[in-house]
Design a protein around this motif. Structure first.
Motif, PDB file in Angstrom:
ATOM      1  N   VAL A   1     -21.750  -3.212 -11.217  1.00  0.00           N
ATOM      2  CA  VAL A   1     -21.803  -1.830 -11.698  1.00  0.00           C
ATOM      3  C   VAL A   1     -21.496  -0.762 -10.658  1.00  0.00           C
ATOM      4  CG1 VAL A   1     -23.430  -2.400 -13.528  1.00  0.00           C
ATOM      5  CG2 VAL A   1     -24.288  -1.583 -11.346  1.00  0.00           C
ATOM      6  N   ALA A   2     -21.692  -1.056  -9.392  1.00  0.00           N
ATOM      7  CA  ALA A   2     -21.490  -0.026  -8.367  1.00  0.00           C
ATOM      8  C   ALA A   2     -20.045  -0.039  -7.881  1.00  0.00           C
ATOM      9  CB  ALA A   2     -22.439  -0.250  -7.205  1.00  0.00           C
ATOM     10  N   ASP A   3     -19.381   1.100  -8.002  1.00  0.00           N
ATOM     11  CA  ASP A   3     -17.978   1.207  -7.619  1.00  0.00           C
ATOM     12  C   ASP A   3     -17.787   1.677  -6.182  1.00  0.00           C
ATOM     13  OD1 ASP A   3     -17.174   0.457 -10.172  1.00  0.00           O
ATOM     14  OD2 ASP A   3     -17.211   2.527 -10.884  1.00  0.00           O
ATOM     15  N   ASN A   4     -18.795   2.293  -5.618  1.00  0.00           N
ATOM     16  CA  ASN A   4     -18.655   2.802  -4.247  1.00  0.00           C
ATOM     17  C   ASN A   4     -19.997   2.731  -3.529  1.00  0.00           C
ATOM     18  OD1 ASN A   4     -20.173   5.235  -4.866  1.00  0.00           O
ATOM     19  ND2 ASN A   4     -18.338   5.966  -5.922  1.00  0.00           N
ATOM     20  N   ARG A   5     -19.983   3.068  -2.259  1.00  0.00           N
ATOM     21  CA  ARG A   5     -21.204   2.931  -1.455  1.00  0.00           C
ATOM     22  C   ARG A   5     -22.286   3.923  -1.863  1.00  0.00           C
ATOM     23  NH1 ARG A   5     -20.865   6.228   3.790  1.00  0.00           N
ATOM     24  NH2 ARG A   5     -19.132   7.609   3.359  1.00  0.00           N
ATOM     25  N   PHE A   6     -21.923   5.029  -2.470  1.00  0.00           N
ATOM     26  CA  PHE A   6     -22.918   6.007  -2.895  1.00  0.00           C
ATOM     27  C   PHE A   6     -23.718   5.490  -4.093  1.00  0.00           C
ATOM     28  CE2 PHE A   6     -19.450   8.456  -0.931  1.00  0.00           C
ATOM     29  CZ  PHE A   6     -20.149   8.923   0.166  1.00  0.00           C
ATOM     30  N   GLN A   7     -23.034   4.844  -5.016  1.00  0.00           N
ATOM     31  CA  GLN A   7     -23.734   4.248  -6.152  1.00  0.00           C
ATOM     32  C   GLN A   7     -24.627   3.102  -5.686  1.00  0.00           C
ATOM     33  OE1 GLN A   7     -20.550   3.257  -8.814  1.00  0.00           O
ATOM     34  NE2 GLN A   7     -20.477   5.303  -9.680  1.00  0.00           N
ATOM     35  N   ARG A   8     -24.150   2.316  -4.730  1.00  0.00           N
ATOM     36  CA  ARG A   8     -24.962   1.234  -4.180  1.00  0.00           C
ATOM     37  C   ARG A   8     -26.217   1.788  -3.503  1.00  0.00           C
ATOM     38  NH1 ARG A   8     -22.570  -3.889  -3.751  1.00  0.00           N
ATOM     39  NH2 ARG A   8     -20.397  -3.859  -4.404  1.00  0.00           N
ATOM     40  N   SER A   9     -26.066   2.893  -2.789  1.00  0.00           N
ATOM     41  CA  SER A   9     -27.237   3.463  -2.108  1.00  0.00           C
ATOM     42  C   SER A   9     -28.256   4.004  -3.106  1.00  0.00           C
ATOM     43  CB  SER A   9     -26.817   4.534  -1.109  1.00  0.00           C
ATOM     44  OG  SER A   9     -26.320   5.665  -1.767  1.00  0.00           O
ATOM     45  N   GLU A  10     -27.799   4.516  -4.255  1.00  0.00           N
ATOM     46  CA  GLU A  10     -28.729   4.973  -5.283  1.00  0.00           C
ATOM     47  C   GLU A  10     -29.529   3.798  -5.838  1.00  0.00           C
ATOM     48  OE1 GLU A  10     -26.914   7.347  -8.323  1.00  0.00           O
ATOM     49  OE2 GLU A  10     -25.878   8.595  -6.874  1.00  0.00           O
ATOM     50  N   LEU A  11     -28.847   2.678  -6.081  1.00  0.00           N
ATOM     51  CA  LEU A  11     -29.545   1.490  -6.565  1.00  0.00           C
ATOM     52  C   LEU A  11     -30.493   0.936  -5.502  1.00  0.00           C
ATOM     53  CD1 LEU A  11     -26.683  -0.348  -8.472  1.00  0.00           C
ATOM     54  CD2 LEU A  11     -28.666   0.809  -9.461  1.00  0.00           C
ATOM     55  N   ASP A  12     -30.054   0.928  -4.247  1.00  0.00           N
ATOM     56  CA  ASP A  12     -30.906   0.448  -3.156  1.00  0.00           C
ATOM     57  C   ASP A  12     -32.169   1.285  -3.030  1.00  0.00           C
ATOM     58  OD1 ASP A  12     -29.127  -1.549  -2.570  1.00  0.00           O
ATOM     59  OD2 ASP A  12     -28.224  -0.512  -0.860  1.00  0.00           O
ATOM     60  N   TYR A  13     -32.026   2.591  -3.180  1.00  0.00           N
ATOM     61  CA  TYR A  13     -33.203   3.466  -3.107  1.00  0.00           C
ATOM     62  C   TYR A  13     -34.227   3.065  -4.171  1.00  0.00           C
ATOM     63  CZ  TYR A  13     -36.239   7.477  -3.387  1.00  0.00           C
ATOM     64  OH  TYR A  13     -37.354   8.262  -3.425  1.00  0.00           O
ATOM     65  N   LEU A  14     -33.761   2.843  -5.389  1.00  0.00           N
ATOM     66  CA  LEU A  14     -34.686   2.458  -6.455  1.00  0.00           C
ATOM     67  C   LEU A  14     -35.328   1.107  -6.193  1.00  0.00           C
ATOM     68  CD1 LEU A  14     -32.875   3.560  -9.721  1.00  0.00           C
ATOM     69  CD2 LEU A  14     -34.949   4.506  -8.739  1.00  0.00           C
ATOM     70  N   ILE A  15     -34.549   0.164  -5.675  1.00  0.00           N
ATOM     71  CA  ILE A  15     -35.084  -1.174  -5.419  1.00  0.00           C
ATOM     72  C   ILE A  15     -36.267  -1.113  -4.466  1.00  0.00           C
ATOM     73  CG2 ILE A  15     -34.578  -3.370  -4.277  1.00  0.00           C
ATOM     74  CD1 ILE A  15     -31.724  -3.058  -5.433  1.00  0.00           C
ATOM     75  N   TYR A  16     -36.116  -0.369  -3.386  1.00  0.00           N
ATOM     76  CA  TYR A  16     -37.155  -0.330  -2.369  1.00  0.00           C
ATOM     77  C   TYR A  16     -38.289   0.643  -2.687  1.00  0.00           C
ATOM     78  CZ  TYR A  16     -33.986  -3.057   0.473  1.00  0.00           C
ATOM     79  OH  TYR A  16     -33.167  -4.044   0.926  1.00  0.00           O
ATOM     80  N   ASN A  17     -38.014   1.705  -3.411  1.00  0.00           N
ATOM     81  CA  ASN A  17     -39.021   2.745  -3.634  1.00  0.00           C
ATOM     82  C   ASN A  17     -39.640   2.745  -5.022  1.00  0.00           C
ATOM     83  OD1 ASN A  17     -38.890   4.123  -1.023  1.00  0.00           O
ATOM     84  ND2 ASN A  17     -36.767   4.443  -1.613  1.00  0.00           N
TER      85      ASN A  17
END
Length: 72
Positions: free
Chosen positions: A37-53
């Motif tokens: 689902v993530a097309d770029n590093r910004f979308q990946r960072s949004e998902l990463d934020y949710l995973i950890y927080n």
């Protein structure tokens, strides 16, 4: 209907794990989700934020297919 009793990100398995009161489990592999689902590093960072927080919000996002809301 089962009640969710536990939700956390397991760094060893790279999964957000959901555990219900009937002892059933749902692991969500975040690497596979990001690759789909993530097309770029910004979308990946949004998902990463949710995973950890907020892994519960991440699981809700994935299981209820609300990804288009996140990436608009």
């Amino acid at each position: 209907m089962s009640k969710l009793i536990f939700c956390q990100f397991n760094i060893d398995t790279a999964c957000v794990e959901l555990v219900f009161d009937d002892r059933s489990q749902i692991p969500i592999d975040f690497t596979a989700v990001e690759n789909e689902v993530a097309d770029n590093r910004f979308q990946r960072s949004e998902l990463d934020y949710l995973i950890y927080n907020d892994p519960l919000a991440y699981a809700d996002l994935i299981l209820n297919s609300k990804l288009n809301v996140l990436f608009e």
